[in-house]
Write a protein that holds these residues in place. Structure first.
Motif, PDB file in Angstrom:
ATOM      1  N   PHE A  55       0.821  -1.333   0.100  1.00  0.00           N
ATOM      2  CA  PHE A  55      -0.062   0.057   0.022  1.00  0.00           C
ATOM      3  C   PHE A  55       0.880   1.415  -0.024  1.00  0.00           C
ATOM      4  CE2 PHE A  55      -3.476  -2.762   1.055  1.00  0.00           C
ATOM      5  CZ  PHE A  55      -4.409  -2.278   0.338  1.00  0.00           C
ATOM      6  N   SER A  56       1.982   0.997   0.168  1.00  0.00           N
ATOM      7  CA  SER A  56       3.053   2.279   0.296  1.00  0.00           C
ATOM      8  C   SER A  56       3.890   2.269  -1.085  1.00  0.00           C
ATOM      9  CB  SER A  56       3.969   2.237   1.447  1.00  0.00           C
ATOM     10  OG  SER A  56       4.765   1.027   1.419  1.00  0.00           O
ATOM     11  N   GLY A  57       3.353   1.506  -1.958  1.00  0.00           N
ATOM     12  CA  GLY A  57       4.079   1.231  -3.147  1.00  0.00           C
ATOM     13  C   GLY A  57       4.455   0.207  -3.514  1.00  0.00           C
ATOM     14  N   SER A  58       4.850  -0.316  -4.575  1.00  0.00           N
ATOM     15  CA  SER A  58       5.457  -1.545  -4.805  1.00  0.00           C
ATOM     16  C   SER A  58       6.956  -1.578  -4.932  1.00  0.00           C
ATOM     17  CB  SER A  58       5.303  -2.199  -6.355  1.00  0.00           C
ATOM     18  OG  SER A  58       4.071  -2.276  -6.473  1.00  0.00           O
ATOM     19  N   PHE A  59       7.770  -2.401  -4.363  1.00  0.00           N
ATOM     20  CA  PHE A  59       9.109  -2.274  -4.044  1.00  0.00           C
ATOM     21  C   PHE A  59       9.893  -3.624  -4.232  1.00  0.00           C
ATOM     22  CE2 PHE A  59       7.352  -2.992   0.116  1.00  0.00           C
ATOM     23  CZ  PHE A  59       8.342  -3.943   0.848  1.00  0.00           C
ATOM     24  N   GLY A  60      11.239  -3.482  -4.555  1.00  0.00           N
ATOM     25  CA  GLY A  60      11.904  -4.734  -4.734  1.00  0.00           C
ATOM     26  C   GLY A  60      12.776  -5.226  -3.319  1.00  0.00           C
ATOM     27  N   ILE A  61      12.931  -6.159  -2.972  1.00  0.00           N
ATOM     28  CA  ILE A  61      13.644  -6.491  -1.914  1.00  0.00           C
ATOM     29  C   ILE A  61      14.998  -7.425  -2.191  1.00  0.00           C
ATOM     30  CG2 ILE A  61      13.649  -7.912   0.295  1.00  0.00           C
ATOM     31  CD1 ILE A  61      10.656  -7.684   0.019  1.00  0.00           C
ATOM     32  N   LEU A  62      16.250  -7.087  -1.899  1.00  0.00           N
ATOM     33  CA  LEU A  62      17.382  -7.607  -2.273  1.00  0.00           C
ATOM     34  C   LEU A  62      18.023  -7.871  -0.913  1.00  0.00           C
ATOM     35  CD1 LEU A  62      18.790  -5.125  -4.799  1.00  0.00           C
ATOM     36  CD2 LEU A  62      17.786  -7.534  -5.163  1.00  0.00           C
ATOM     37  N   PRO A  63      19.021  -8.957  -1.057  1.00  0.00           N
ATOM     38  CA  PRO A  63      19.665  -9.213   0.023  1.00  0.00           C
ATOM     39  C   PRO A  63      20.384  -7.766   1.097  1.00  0.00           C
ATOM     40  CG  PRO A  63      20.382 -10.685  -1.495  1.00  0.00           C
ATOM     41  CD  PRO A  63      19.633  -9.701  -2.033  1.00  0.00           C
ATOM     42  N   ALA A  64      20.331  -7.968   2.361  1.00  0.00           N
ATOM     43  CA  ALA A  64      20.637  -6.848   3.188  1.00  0.00           C
ATOM     44  C   ALA A  64      19.917  -5.601   3.161  1.00  0.00           C
ATOM     45  CB  ALA A  64      22.269  -6.441   2.662  1.00  0.00           C
ATOM     46  N   HIS A  65      18.567  -6.107   2.665  1.00  0.00           N
ATOM     47  CA  HIS A  65      17.655  -4.663   2.742  1.00  0.00           C
ATOM     48  C   HIS A  65      17.474  -4.394   4.172  1.00  0.00           C
ATOM     49  CE1 HIS A  65      13.616  -2.660   2.003  1.00  0.00           C
ATOM     50  NE2 HIS A  65      13.702  -2.908   0.680  1.00  0.00           N
ATOM     51  N   VAL A  66      17.084  -3.098   4.211  1.00  0.00           N
ATOM     52  CA  VAL A  66      16.727  -2.359   5.543  1.00  0.00           C
ATOM     53  C   VAL A  66      15.581  -3.204   5.987  1.00  0.00           C
ATOM     54  CG1 VAL A  66      15.188  -0.605   4.498  1.00  0.00           C
ATOM     55  CG2 VAL A  66      16.448  -0.225   6.763  1.00  0.00           C
ATOM     56  N   PRO A  67      15.626  -3.512   7.327  1.00  0.00           N
ATOM     57  CA  PRO A  67      14.463  -4.156   7.970  1.00  0.00           C
ATOM     58  C   PRO A  67      13.079  -3.103   7.834  1.00  0.00           C
ATOM     59  CG  PRO A  67      16.152  -4.065   9.274  1.00  0.00           C
ATOM     60  CD  PRO A  67      16.614  -3.431   8.316  1.00  0.00           C
ATOM     61  N   THR A  68      12.125  -3.888   7.554  1.00  0.00           N
ATOM     62  CA  THR A  68      10.930  -3.213   7.177  1.00  0.00           C
ATOM     63  C   THR A  68       9.828  -4.395   7.113  1.00  0.00           C
ATOM     64  OG1 THR A  68      11.654  -2.124   5.205  1.00  0.00           O
ATOM     65  CG2 THR A  68       9.519  -2.280   4.894  1.00  0.00           C
ATOM     66  N   LEU A  69       8.319  -3.620   7.567  1.00  0.00           N
ATOM     67  CA  LEU A  69       7.213  -4.223   7.756  1.00  0.00           C
ATOM     68  C   LEU A  69       6.306  -3.593   6.907  1.00  0.00           C
ATOM     69  CD1 LEU A  69       5.476  -6.342   9.181  1.00  0.00           C
ATOM     70  CD2 LEU A  69       5.061  -4.791  10.974  1.00  0.00           C
ATOM     71  N   ALA A  70       5.723  -4.465   6.012  1.00  0.00           N
ATOM     72  CA  ALA A  70       4.674  -3.674   4.899  1.00  0.00           C
ATOM     73  C   ALA A  70       3.251  -4.621   4.776  1.00  0.00           C
ATOM     74  CB  ALA A  70       5.123  -3.233   3.632  1.00  0.00           C
ATOM     75  N   VAL A  71       2.187  -3.696   4.538  1.00  0.00           N
ATOM     76  CA  VAL A  71       0.878  -4.388   4.191  1.00  0.00           C
ATOM     77  C   VAL A  71       0.884  -4.499   2.715  1.00  0.00           C
ATOM     78  CG1 VAL A  71      -1.422  -4.363   4.430  1.00  0.00           C
ATOM     79  CG2 VAL A  71       0.147  -3.326   6.271  1.00  0.00           C
ATOM     80  N   LEU A  72       0.651  -6.002   2.102  1.00  0.00           N
ATOM     81  CA  LEU A  72       0.575  -6.279   0.897  1.00  0.00           C
ATOM     82  C   LEU A  72      -0.779  -5.751   0.372  1.00  0.00           C
ATOM     83  CD1 LEU A  72       1.904  -9.935   0.820  1.00  0.00           C
ATOM     84  CD2 LEU A  72       3.043  -7.647   0.056  1.00  0.00           C
ATOM     85  N   LYS A  73      -0.698  -5.130  -0.753  1.00  0.00           N
ATOM     86  CA  LYS A  73      -2.113  -5.007  -1.547  1.00  0.00           C
ATOM     87  C   LYS A  73      -2.196  -6.056  -2.541  1.00  0.00           C
ATOM     88  CE  LYS A  73      -0.750  -1.709  -5.200  1.00  0.00           C
ATOM     89  NZ  LYS A  73      -0.973  -0.259  -5.681  1.00  0.00           N
ATOM     90  N   PRO A  74      -3.326  -6.046  -3.417  1.00  0.00           N
ATOM     91  CA  PRO A  74      -3.768  -6.952  -4.418  1.00  0.00           C
ATOM     92  C   PRO A  74      -2.775  -6.935  -5.535  1.00  0.00           C
ATOM     93  CG  PRO A  74      -5.768  -6.160  -3.512  1.00  0.00           C
ATOM     94  CD  PRO A  74      -4.702  -5.696  -3.003  1.00  0.00           C
ATOM     95  N   GLY A  75      -2.045  -7.799  -6.062  1.00  0.00           N
ATOM     96  CA  GLY A  75      -1.173  -7.652  -6.864  1.00  0.00           C
ATOM     97  C   GLY A  75      -0.090  -8.925  -6.958  1.00  0.00           C
TER      98      GLY A  75
END
Length: 160
Positions: A55-75
């Motif tokens: 819901f905050s926008g689509s994003f890519g996750i790579l190794p060593a990504h900053v710790p994050t918690l996000a809610v998924l939207k349909p997609g």
């Protein structure tokens, strides 16, 4: 002036070391756990990258990504596996947790491989949802119809 140069040399040496501590995706891979209530798609499997809709926008996750918690939207969630292949899954909602140790937990309300989706069924579901919204008499019914429309539109888009 001499003090300034000495301070600058001292600072630049520490700055270079600080910048070298963590680089862009310097972990070789990350561990993915991806599950829905009825099945587990990945159970602590090493992958290269994950693209998620949130819901905050689509994003890519790579190794060593900053710790994050996000809610998924349909997609569509795309998983880039270590062998170079990609797998795409439609999710209706859920959460993604990215931990400091390059582990990722993706928990979806529903998760279906994109290849198994039927575009005609998705369009039919969208039409039904739109008619439910038109005939909704209460705020709850309207909210449910709007959620159904959002999921249906994402389904149709994933099929195209």
């Amino acid at each position: 002036m001499a003090l300034t140069r000495s301070a600058l040399r001292l600072f630049s040496g520490r700055f270079n070391k600080a910048c070298q501590v963590r680089g862009y995706a310097d972990a070789p891979s990350m561990s993915l756990t991806f599950a829905a209530p009825s099945h587990v798609l990945y159970n602590n499997i090493s992958v290269k990258q994950i693209d998620v809709p949130s819901f905050s926008g689509s994003f890519g996750i790579l190794p060593a990504h900053v710790p994050t918690l996000a809610v998924l939207k349909p997609g569509v969630v795309t998983v880039f596996e270590n062998d170079g292949s990609t797998k795409k899954f439609f999710v209706s909602s859920g959460t993604v947790t990215i931990n400091e140790d390059s582990t990722v937990q993706l928990l979806a309300e529903e998760a279906v491989p994109v290849g198994s989706l039927d575009i005609s069924a998705a369009k039919e579901l969208l039409a039904q949802s739109q008619s439910q919204l038109a005939s909704a008499s209460s705020d709850v019914a309207k909210a449910e119809a709007e959620i159904s429309i959002e999921v249906s539109e994402a389904l149709v888009k994933a099929c195209e």
